[in-house]
Design a protein around this motif. Structure first.
Motif, PDB file in Angstrom:
ATOM      1  N   ILE A 113      45.523  45.141 106.550  1.00  0.00           N
ATOM      2  CA  ILE A 113      43.978  45.564 106.775  1.00  0.00           C
ATOM      3  C   ILE A 113      43.524  46.560 105.780  1.00  0.00           C
ATOM      4  CG2 ILE A 113      42.811  47.049 108.576  1.00  0.00           C
ATOM      5  CD1 ILE A 113      44.559  45.886 110.627  1.00  0.00           C
ATOM      6  N   ARG A 114      44.550  47.572 105.402  1.00  0.00           N
ATOM      7  CA  ARG A 114      44.141  48.505 104.377  1.00  0.00           C
ATOM      8  C   ARG A 114      43.280  47.942 103.169  1.00  0.00           C
ATOM      9  NH1 ARG A 114      47.663  51.677 107.254  1.00  0.00           N
ATOM     10  NH2 ARG A 114      49.616  50.842 106.190  1.00  0.00           N
ATOM     11  N   GLU A 115      44.453  47.007 102.699  1.00  0.00           N
ATOM     12  CA  GLU A 115      43.886  46.257 101.442  1.00  0.00           C
ATOM     13  C   GLU A 115      42.598  45.474 101.595  1.00  0.00           C
ATOM     14  OE1 GLU A 115      43.946  44.582  97.735  1.00  0.00           O
ATOM     15  OE2 GLU A 115      45.271  46.093  98.592  1.00  0.00           O
ATOM     16  N   ARG A 116      42.545  44.831 102.709  1.00  0.00           N
ATOM     17  CA  ARG A 116      41.330  44.164 102.814  1.00  0.00           C
ATOM     18  C   ARG A 116      39.873  44.973 103.021  1.00  0.00           C
ATOM     19  NH1 ARG A 116      42.955  39.397 106.734  1.00  0.00           N
ATOM     20  NH2 ARG A 116      40.728  38.761 106.361  1.00  0.00           N
ATOM     21  N   MET A 117      40.211  46.041 103.448  1.00  0.00           N
ATOM     22  CA  MET A 117      38.926  46.956 103.767  1.00  0.00           C
ATOM     23  C   MET A 117      38.916  48.192 102.581  1.00  0.00           C
ATOM     24  SD  MET A 117      37.605  46.363 106.771  1.00  0.00           S
ATOM     25  CE  MET A 117      36.719  47.888 107.126  1.00  0.00           C
ATOM     26  N   SER A 118      39.596  47.990 101.428  1.00  0.00           N
ATOM     27  CA  SER A 118      39.632  48.867 100.668  1.00  0.00           C
ATOM     28  C   SER A 118      38.183  49.182  99.907  1.00  0.00           C
ATOM     29  CB  SER A 118      40.570  48.509  99.261  1.00  0.00           C
ATOM     30  OG  SER A 118      40.142  47.235  98.937  1.00  0.00           O
TER      31      SER A 118
END
Length: 159
Positions: free
Chosen positions: A130-135
């Motif tokens: 999630i964090r990577e794709r929302m970066s």
């Protein structure tokens, strides 16, 4: 620079057909806010670096500050105002409220639009994903843990 002749953009915005004449250099962000009075989409950096202006074009998340309005002719645009169904919030909007995924709220429309797009692309398998794709979405208040929790909750309901 000489003024350019206006172009007519016909699109479906939040489920409604619209027709607007704009300068061919006008961004989708400015057109949404200034011409269509849809001010939920925020102008953060105006350089495509913060994600506050994220909207969907044909179901895909885009940065409206980097998208020319003329490129959405005959396309479908969804803004934060178009997610709810009447008084019923979209599951992502509801999860952001329940998980307190906002503080000042300036980034929230872009965060929610990006999160909805992310889940539609395929649910994340972990908080790290999630964090990577929302970066591409920055929260100056650092509400990231609550944002991740909200997205994790909402994607269970959105499946």
């Amino acid at each position: 620079m000489a003024d350019a002749a206006p172009v007519t953009v016909r699109a479906t915005v939040n489920g409604r057909p619209v027709s607007v004449q704009v300068d061919p250099r006008a961004t989708l962000l400015d057109t949404l806010r200034d011409e269509l009075e849809l001010t939920g989409t925020k102008k953060g950096c105006d350089r495509g670096q913060c994600g506050a202006c994220t909207v969907h074009v044909d179901g895909r998340r885009v940065l409206s500050c980097l998208t020319l309005a003329a490129t959405v002719d005959d396309r479908e645009v969804t803004t934060i105002e178009g997610l709810a169904r009447g008084d019923r919030l979209h599951p992502m909007q509801q999860a952001f409220i329940e998980r307190d995924g906002l503080q000042c709220g300036f980034c929230t429309p872009g965060q929610i639009m990006s999160a909805v797009g992310m889940v539609q692309e395929g649910p994340a398998r972990s908080d790290d994903e999630i964090r990577e794709r929302m970066s591409g979405n920055i929260c100056r208040c650092s509400c990231y843990p609550s944002i991740v929790e909200a997205i994790r909750d909402a994607q269970k309901v959105m499946r």
